[in-house]
Design a protein around this motif. Structure first.
Motif, short mmCIF file in Angstrom:
data_model
loop_
_atom_site.label_atom_id
_atom_site.label_comp_id
_atom_site.label_asym_id
_atom_site.label_seq_id
_atom_site.Cartn_x
_atom_site.Cartn_y
_atom_site.Cartn_z
N ARG A 1 1.03 -1.23 0.11
CA ARG A 1 0.08 0.22 -0.15
C ARG A 1 0.68 1.36 0.18
O ARG A 1 0.50 2.30 -0.79
N ALA A 2 1.95 1.27 0.73
CA ALA A 2 2.89 2.38 0.83
C ALA A 2 3.60 2.73 -0.37
O ALA A 2 3.60 3.69 -0.91
N LYS A 3 3.94 1.53 -1.19
CA LYS A 3 4.62 1.68 -2.41
C LYS A 3 3.74 2.32 -3.42
O LYS A 3 4.07 2.83 -4.58
N SER A 4 2.48 1.74 -3.50
CA SER A 4 1.55 2.36 -4.41
C SER A 4 1.11 3.80 -4.28
O SER A 4 0.88 4.58 -5.14
N GLU A 5 0.99 4.06 -2.90
CA GLU A 5 0.64 5.59 -2.74
C GLU A 5 1.97 6.25 -2.99
O GLU A 5 1.65 7.60 -3.36
N ASP A 6 3.09 5.92 -2.80
CA ASP A 6 4.19 6.89 -2.98
C ASP A 6 4.99 6.74 -4.32
O ASP A 6 6.03 7.46 -4.58
N SER A 7 4.61 5.76 -5.18
CA SER A 7 5.07 5.63 -6.38
C SER A 7 5.23 6.60 -7.28
O SER A 7 6.29 6.78 -7.95
N GLY A 8 4.36 7.47 -7.39
CA GLY A 8 4.54 8.65 -8.47
C GLY A 8 4.93 10.00 -8.03
O GLY A 8 4.75 10.79 -8.68
N SER B 1 10.73 11.83 -6.99
CA SER B 1 11.85 11.68 -7.92
C SER B 1 12.72 10.80 -7.20
O SER B 1 13.06 10.96 -5.98
N PHE B 2 13.82 10.18 -8.00
CA PHE B 2 14.90 9.52 -7.37
C PHE B 2 15.92 10.38 -6.56
O PHE B 2 16.61 9.78 -5.85
N TYR B 3 15.98 11.71 -6.71
CA TYR B 3 16.78 12.47 -5.84
C TYR B 3 16.22 12.92 -4.50
O TYR B 3 16.69 13.71 -3.49
N GLN B 4 14.62 12.60 -4.39
CA GLN B 4 14.23 12.89 -3.03
C GLN B 4 14.18 11.55 -2.25
O GLN B 4 14.16 10.56 -2.35
N ILE B 5 14.15 11.97 -0.88
CA ILE B 5 14.16 11.04 0.22
C ILE B 5 12.98 10.15 0.29
O ILE B 5 13.00 8.97 0.44
N GLY B 6 11.74 10.61 -0.03
CA GLY B 6 10.62 9.84 -0.08
C GLY B 6 10.88 8.48 -1.05
O GLY B 6 9.92 7.66 -0.75
N TYR B 7 11.51 9.03 -2.08
CA TYR B 7 11.64 7.85 -2.97
C TYR B 7 12.25 6.46 -2.39
O TYR B 7 11.93 5.20 -2.86
#
Length: 158
Positions: A9-16, A19-25
């Motif tokens: 669920r967390a991966k689907s919510e945060d997927s888009g 960007s790769f240079y942000q910590i949330g990625y």
């Protein structure tokens, strides 16, 4: 099972969102409980017998051990080599240059070798393994070297 559903669920919510240079990625690769890491470490001791290790890792690879495993190994190598020199009454000859060699060897093994394998898998062999999968496997593969890193200091007693 609950942890897996929460992670999906967390991966689907945060997927888009990131960007790769942000910590949330990178959050999903470090969002693991201590119990789950301990279980994976115990399974990684003998992965040929325990097929469950690969099943757990391929579903949700983590970069936690891919960072802390090599860092712990590097620290143990550095500390034990210098302790061995001190116990051998050779304190004036500190092995500080070997600290850099150990860092290069350990991080080269755990960061660049998975990158090379990932490039081979992606462009040459066409196996769908991500860099995170490879880095996770190499991070767990340093586990047997941790007790062996203590040998230089222990060898001065014999």
């Amino acid at each position: 099972m609950v942890l897996q559903i929460r992670r999906e669920r967390a991966k689907s919510e945060d997927s888009g969102k990131y960007s790769f240079y942000q910590i949330g990625y990178y959050k999903s690769w470090f969002d693991f409980d201590t119990v789950e890491i301990k279980d994976r470490l115990l399974l990684a001791i003998n992965p040929l017998v325990n097929k469950e290790f690969w099943d757990q890792v391929k579903e949700a690879p983590d970069l936690y051990v891919a960072f802390w495993g090599p860092t712990t190994l590097w620290f143990l190598i550095s500390a034990c080599v210098n302790i061995a020199a001190y116990l051998a009454n050779d304190a004036s000859n500190s092995q500080y240059a070997k600290v850099a060699y150990a860092a290069f060897a350990v991080y080269g093994y755990c960061l660049f070798l998975p990158l090379i394998w990932w490039l081979c898998f992606k462009f040459w062999i066409e196996i769908p393994l991500s860099y995170a999968d490879n880095a996770c496997l190499y991070g767990y593969s340093v586990l047997p070297y941790l007790p062996a890193a203590v040998c230089p200091a222990a060898s001065t007693f014999f």
